[in-house]
Design a protein around this motif. Structure first.
Motif, PDB file in Angstrom:
ATOM      1  N   SER A  53       0.597 -37.538 -47.112  1.00 60.89           N
ATOM      2  CA  SER A  53      -0.743 -38.125 -47.211  1.00 60.89           C
ATOM      3  C   SER A  53      -1.737 -37.601 -46.187  1.00 60.89           C
ATOM      4  O   SER A  53      -2.953 -37.658 -46.413  1.00 60.89           O
ATOM      5  CB  SER A  53      -0.652 -39.641 -47.037  1.00 60.89           C
ATOM      6  N   VAL A 120      -1.219 -44.191 -55.598  1.00 60.37           N
ATOM      7  CA  VAL A 120      -1.731 -42.937 -55.057  1.00 60.37           C
ATOM      8  C   VAL A 120      -2.094 -41.986 -56.185  1.00 60.37           C
ATOM      9  O   VAL A 120      -1.662 -42.165 -57.325  1.00 60.37           O
ATOM     10  CB  VAL A 120      -0.698 -42.252 -54.121  1.00 60.37           C
ATOM     11  N   PRO A 131      -4.699 -42.728 -51.333  1.00 60.83           N
ATOM     12  CA  PRO A 131      -4.568 -44.102 -51.815  1.00 60.83           C
ATOM     13  C   PRO A 131      -5.577 -44.462 -52.903  1.00 60.83           C
ATOM     14  O   PRO A 131      -6.732 -44.033 -52.868  1.00 60.83           O
ATOM     15  CB  PRO A 131      -4.809 -44.948 -50.561  1.00 60.83           C
TER      16      PRO A 131
END
Length: 356
Positions: A53, A120, A131
């Motif tokens: 991420s 996600v 997100p």
């Protein structure tokens, strides 16, 4: 001496946990437990989560910020205890869901979500998994097309905050509308690459749900309200209407907004006593939009402040009015320019974005 001993024994008994056995449980303890569990998982899988991420440090700060203190000392004065507990509970649940997915790599299928979740999607900007909070009303039936609202969150907030607000979920339920709220790089002010993330999230939602393409809307609060005028004009062909709440056009976004939003109704909401948005600022936005030939509707909540909960009546009314609109305009090119439609004279400068 006997009397002193008796008194000491009594005081110890009053201070012991057993004496408080009948007291009411702390309603925020489950939220704290979820956030503690998420924090533990993040610590154990920090490198893995960050590689997927790029947000491990930001998630750590989020978990610390979202952890409610013991008691209700953090509760805003305008918020009821029940609403505060509900909000904190939703935030903790969504935060933990997101961290668990990043840690395991097993992401929730967006099409299977009912109620609230934080999932996600893959960002086209850098390939990271970003997100995306979502709320799907329980009466959504994939056999029947429904409306979709893309909601842009405010400064210092995450994608989870709008979904956790009871007033936003109530609005979605009342119109049977799905809401998606992309993280959009956090406190990015919706500059690049945030808009690309927003449109990528929209594309993911359109593939996951049965969405009526004539009923797709863009809304945002605070920083997200300003973001509506940045994100919306980039691909205006998507929107049936837009709703900026407690945020509007700035000098930097004015020209693109007045060009790109031609033919799209705008629903502006603000509290009369908002301490962050300058008085008269949103009404000036209405004037500029109307002078440019854009249909604008203004909702001012008497006595309302900056949070959505303080302007809930005006928010709900504007939401219903917006969702009643259908996109009928012809598709524009990717620049968002409405062909050869002439622009009016240069409008006066707008104030810069107020800080929060």
């Amino acid at each position: 001496m006997l009397i002193v001993a008796v008194l000491v024994t009594a005081l110890v008994a009053l201070a012991s946990p057993a004496s408080n056995a009948g007291s009411a449980p702390d309603p925020l303890q489950p939220a704290r437990a979820q956030l503690d569990a998420a924090r533990k998982t993040l610590g154990e899988k920090f490198s893995i989560i960050d590689s997927r991420s790029g947000l491990a440090a930001a998630l750590q700060a989020r978990l610390d910020s979202d952890s409610p203190a013991i008691g209700h000392n953090e509760k805003p004065a305008w918020m009821s205890s029940a609403d505060f507990v509900e909000f904190e509970t939703y935030v903790a649940k969504l935060d933990k869901s997101l961290v668990d997915q990043y840690a395991s790599g097993a992401y929730h299928a967006l099409a299977e979500v009912r109620g609230a979740d934080d999932t996600v999607f893959k960002s086209p900007a850098d390939g990271t998994m970003q997100p995306l909070a979502v709320y799907v009303p329980q009466r959504y039936d994939p056999r029947t097309s429904t409306s979709l609202v893309v909601f842009l969150h405010g400064n210092t907030c995450s994608e989870n905050d709008p979904i956790a607000l009871p007033w936003v979920r109530t609005a979605a339920d009342s119109t049977n509308s799905i809401i998606i709220a992309p993280y959009a790089r956090g406190n990015s002010q919706y500059v690049d690459p945030a808009p690309d993330d927003v449109y990528a999230a929209l594309d993911v939602a359109l593939h996951a749900f049965n969405i009526d393409r004539r009923h797709i809307y863009l809304a945002g609060h605070s920083m997200g309200g300003y973001g509506v005028f940045i994100v919306g004009p980039k691909h205006p062909e998507n929107w049936a209407a837009v709703m900026p709440v407690s945020g509007g056009m700035t000098t930097d976004t004015l020209s693109d907004a007045l060009r790109g939003l031609q033919g799209i109704p705008v629903y502006l909401v603000v509290g009369s006593d908002d301490p962050i948005v300058p008085k008269g600022y949103m009404k000036r936005n209405v004037d500029l939009l109307e002078q440019s030939g854009i249909e604008a509707h203004y909702y001012e909540e008497p006595g309302g402040g900056h949070p959505i909960g303080t302007i809930s009546k005006s928010f709900a009314r504007a939401w219903r009015d917006m969702l009643a609109r259908t996109r009928e305009r012809t598709l524009l090119d990717r620049s968002g320019m409405p062909g050869s439609t002439p622009m009016p004279g240069t409008p006066p400068p707008m104030p810069t974005r107020p800080t929060r």
